[in-house]
Write an enzyme that holds these catalytic residues in place. Structure first.
Site, PDB file in Angstrom:
ATOM      1  CG  ASN A  94      -1.857  -1.172   1.266  1.00 28.14           C
ATOM      2  OD1 ASN A  94      -2.430  -1.531   0.241  1.00 28.14           O
ATOM      3  ND2 ASN A  94      -2.023  -1.786   2.428  1.00 28.14           N
ATOM      4  CG  HIS A 107       4.498  -2.060   5.266  1.00 29.01           C
ATOM      5  ND1 HIS A 107       4.513  -0.686   5.427  1.00 29.01           N
ATOM      6  CD2 HIS A 107       3.190  -2.424   5.257  1.00 29.01           C
ATOM      7  CE1 HIS A 107       3.262  -0.241   5.540  1.00 29.01           C
ATOM      8  NE2 HIS A 107       2.435  -1.280   5.422  1.00 29.01           N
TER       9      HIS A 107
HETATM   10  P1  AMP Z   1      -0.574  -0.681   5.889  1.00 37.04           P
HETATM   11  O1  AMP Z   1      -2.027  -0.356   5.998  1.00 37.04           O
HETATM   12  O2  AMP Z   1      -0.226  -1.312   4.562  1.00 37.04           O
HETATM   13  O3  AMP Z   1       0.307   0.497   6.215  1.00 37.04           O
HETATM   14  O4  AMP Z   1      -0.288  -1.830   6.944  1.00 37.04           O
HETATM   15  C1  AMP Z   1       0.264  -1.599   8.193  1.00 37.04           C
HETATM   16  C2  AMP Z   1       0.308  -2.929   8.903  1.00 37.04           C
HETATM   17  O5  AMP Z   1       1.180  -2.832   9.998  1.00 37.04           O
HETATM   18  C3  AMP Z   1      -1.042  -3.410   9.438  1.00 37.04           C
HETATM   19  O6  AMP Z   1      -1.353  -4.673   8.858  1.00 37.04           O
HETATM   20  C4  AMP Z   1      -0.800  -3.498  10.939  1.00 37.04           C
HETATM   21  O7  AMP Z   1      -1.488  -4.590  11.535  1.00 37.04           O
HETATM   22  C5  AMP Z   1       0.695  -3.672  11.011  1.00 37.04           C
HETATM   23  N1  AMP Z   1       1.321  -3.242  12.261  1.00 37.04           N
HETATM   24  C6  AMP Z   1       1.134  -2.080  12.922  1.00 37.04           C
HETATM   25  N2  AMP Z   1       1.898  -2.039  14.014  1.00 37.04           N
HETATM   26  C7  AMP Z   1       2.609  -3.201  14.044  1.00 37.04           C
HETATM   27  C8  AMP Z   1       3.581  -3.765  14.934  1.00 37.04           C
HETATM   28  N3  AMP Z   1       3.997  -3.108  16.039  1.00 37.04           N
HETATM   29  N4  AMP Z   1       4.091  -4.991  14.635  1.00 37.04           N
HETATM   30  C9  AMP Z   1       3.673  -5.653  13.547  1.00 37.04           C
HETATM   31  N5  AMP Z   1       2.772  -5.179  12.662  1.00 37.04           N
HETATM   32  C10 AMP Z   1       2.239  -3.966  12.916  1.00 37.04           C
END
Ligand code: AMP
Length: 122
Positions: A94, A107
């Site tokens: 995203n 990511h």
């Molecule tokens: P996005 O919407 O593509 O930015 O996805 C962000 C992702 O990061 C989501 O799926 C969250 O569940 C994940 N996320 C947020 N904080 C953490 C964390 N501390 N450790 C692992 N994943 C996380």
């Protein structure tokens, strides 16, 4: 508009060791860890260690070594999860507001372990 990386984002804090993570793989330039709110039996995030906001930022500004390392890390995680070759997976990156990116550090999501359904639902 220039990229303005925010080093207070949660993945930057993970990279600095300020927040724990469930590491799957660490390489010279990349880190893979399990998503804290998994949306599939396997949900792994792969991030570069460098300060890149999005895939396009990384693809234009990262070094060849970082890009090779990151791409290989994605492949290695898929291999470790046993999904490729195998039953397959979905890879999502995203970016920005319309991409509904929550964390402004590049990511890719690797989602696997079930049929992921239609590619996009709005
Ligand atoms: P996005 O919407 O593509 O930015 O996805 C962000 C992702 O990061 C989501 O799926 C969250 O569940 C994940 N996320 C947020 N904080 C953490 C964390 N501390 N450790 C692992 N994943 C996380």
């Amino acid at each position: 508009m220039p990229y303005a990386y925010d080093d207070q984002n949660i993945f930057a804090k993970i990279l600095r060791g300020e927040i724990p993570n469930n590491t799957v793989l660490e390489t010279d330039h990349s880190l893979a860890f399990r998503d804290i709110a998994p949306q599939a039996p396997d949900h792994v995030l792969v991030i570069p260690k460098g300060p890149y906001m999005s895939y396009d930022h990384f693809a234009t500004a990262a070094s060849d070594a970082e890009i090779v390392d990151y791409t290989r890390a994605v492949g290695k995680v898929c291999e470790m999860l046993g999904v490729a070759p195998g039953n397959g997976f979905r890879l999502i990156a995203n970016a920005g507001e319309h991409g509904v990116q929550e964390v402004p550090h590049l990511h890719v999501h690797i989602l696997a372990g079930k049929n992921m359904g239609p590619m996009v639902s709005v």
